[in-house]
Enzyme design. Structure first.
Site: not given
Ligand SMILES: [Zn+2]
Ligand SMILES: [Zn+2]
Lengths: 308, 308
Positions: A63, A65, A67-68, A140, A211, A269
């Site tokens: 996804h 976000h 942090d990914h 998510h 997530d 995570h």
């Protein structure tokens, strides 16, 4: 087939855990490495491993976000700098192409290799003669995918004793039997593969979920996997927080594993609110529900043995 | 006024040098920290320093190459996560706004603080009662800026001996003299500030140049600086390579310092082709031309003392 955890934290990097990235090394199987998510600093983490960026030929983004994905432009650039010339394919949710192109264009980055970007939907996103990858939408807040990586079953072992028993000695004939349904000998005798090959070797199955909250039931999707990699942003006492922020707890992940005939569960995570001293509790709570649970740490390596 | 080098390498991160970022701590002067460039992993480097991301209220981007900007979205996000609530201003070349907005929007990132983005041109980009910042275009293939940070001169010290000599004892009157051109005493006597204040304290000047070739002459722009921070991607034997790739050598940087009445020169942005064992050579070659040369390393701190 080995997993190398490059980042096992959630949201922001800490000294102990970088943001998300997992390498699946398929060097024996495909002479390549697949990467799942690419948080900022993934290329820095790779510097401390044996991974060669040019060997990475597929990147799967669960996804969008930050942090990914924030490590993606840097990794793509460095791969080019480090003489990676082979095709690289990035699979990700809608928006990943604009993100990559904008980052590379604005920074004036020209890659020395072909880059293919696949904005995926649910279903089979990849199939070759050795692997199938299914994608499934999770829960998510923004589109977040889980991946089921299925290694295809392999032809069994040649039954050498049986061949020798009927007078057929080792030689080129052995590999002919392995690759043909029927082989006719010079004397006219027909040898059928099925008579001289043992049972199929079952392929391995790994599920890597992005997530997700745990309100929906993903047991059909992950069923029977040799390894399930699941987020555990929070501990069991923070179940409401997890729900509100579209994340899961350690025990929710364990419950999914317990009801899905999973062999091993790997938690990752982990929120930066938890410190090294919380590791035992995170693990113990989950193991009460699903004993074969492990907790990932940065640079943790996990081998998945071949079956039979 | 202290510089903390967060990344001193060029192009790609190595184990020894991260990609570009320099923090200028102005905690005494402004209770804030300014950041110059923000390569990938800058927020990770910050974790190993005393810098609090919420104290960073200005970020200056010299140019848009990936090794100078790919850490920006992550740092902006983490600053929000770490309760940074004050205004943050980013100065950068045209394109920086699109890069930041695309990265934040696609990743669904909402900042808890106001973000102002200034796409700058040459000239004065910032002026307040303590500092002026000039920007100048350099020679790097794409627009790359140098910054001249000028601390304004400060009022000199109160000449206490002189005041006591004429019978004026310490008290509120001292601060009145410090902040008014003329103060009239109860007996009608007029005290003129200029008679009781020593000479102005000269402000400090720091020049931080982005990546650049050294074919043009920047001595007017950097003239008289207390500190010049200049790239030295290559050593003197690679002068043609430097020219072709729009970079400078260590000795080119030293030559600029030598002819510009610079007090100290700090070399940074060192190619990953050089190892720790090359440091002495990089430094020695430059010092032959300009003795007050230093070589930056990651986490290197450099204090710039007040003058007079
Ligand atoms: Zn997420
Ligand atoms: Zn550059």
């Amino acid at each position: 087939m080995e997993l190398i955890f490059l980042g096992t934290g959630a949201g922001v990097p800490s000294k102990e855990r970088n943001v998300s990235a997992i390498a699946l090394t398929l060097l024996q199987e495909l002479n390549s490495i697949w990467l799942f998510d690419c948080g900022e600093g993934t290329q820095h983490q790779i510097l401390h491993t044996s991974i060669k960026p040019r060997k990475i030929d597929k990147i799967f983004i669960t996804h969008l976000h930050g942090d990914h994905i924030y490590g993606l432009p840097g990794l793509l650039s460095s791969r080019s700098f480090q003489a990676g010339e082979g095709l690289l394919t990035v699979y990700g949710p809608k928006g990943i192409a604009e993100y990559i192109h904008t980052s590379l264009d604005i920074s004036g980055t020209h890659l020395n290799y072909p880059l293919k970007i696949v904005e995926m939907n649910e279903g089979i996103i990849l199939e070759d003669d050795k692997f199938t990858v299914h994608a499934k939408l999770l829960d998510h807040g923004i589109p977040s995918f889980g991946f089921r990586i299925t290694e295809k079953d392999k032809t069994g072992e040649l039954l050498i004793d049986k061949l020798i028993n009927i007078g057929i000695k080792p030689g080129p004939i052995y590999s002919q039997i392995k690759s043909n349904k029927m082989v006719q000998l010079e004397d006219g005798q027909k040898l059928y593969q099925k008579d001289f090959i043992g049972p199929n070797k079952k392929g391995r199955v790994i599920c890597i979920l992005g997530d997700t909250r745990s309100q929906k039931d993903y047991s059909e999707f992950v069923k029977g996997a040799d390894l399930l990699i699941h987020e555990a942003t929070f501990t069991s006492d923070k179940v409401e927080l997890a729900q509100n922020y579209f994340h899961s707890t350690n025990t929710e992940a364990a419950s999914l594993a317990a009801k899905s005939s999973i062999k091993q569960l790997l938690l990752t995570h982990i929120s930066s609110r938890y410190q090294t001293e919380d590791d035992q509790r995170i693990l113990a709570e989950a193991r009460e529900i699903f004993p074969e649970t492990y907790l990932a740490k940065d640079f943790f390596q996990f081998h998945i043995a071949t079956k039979n």
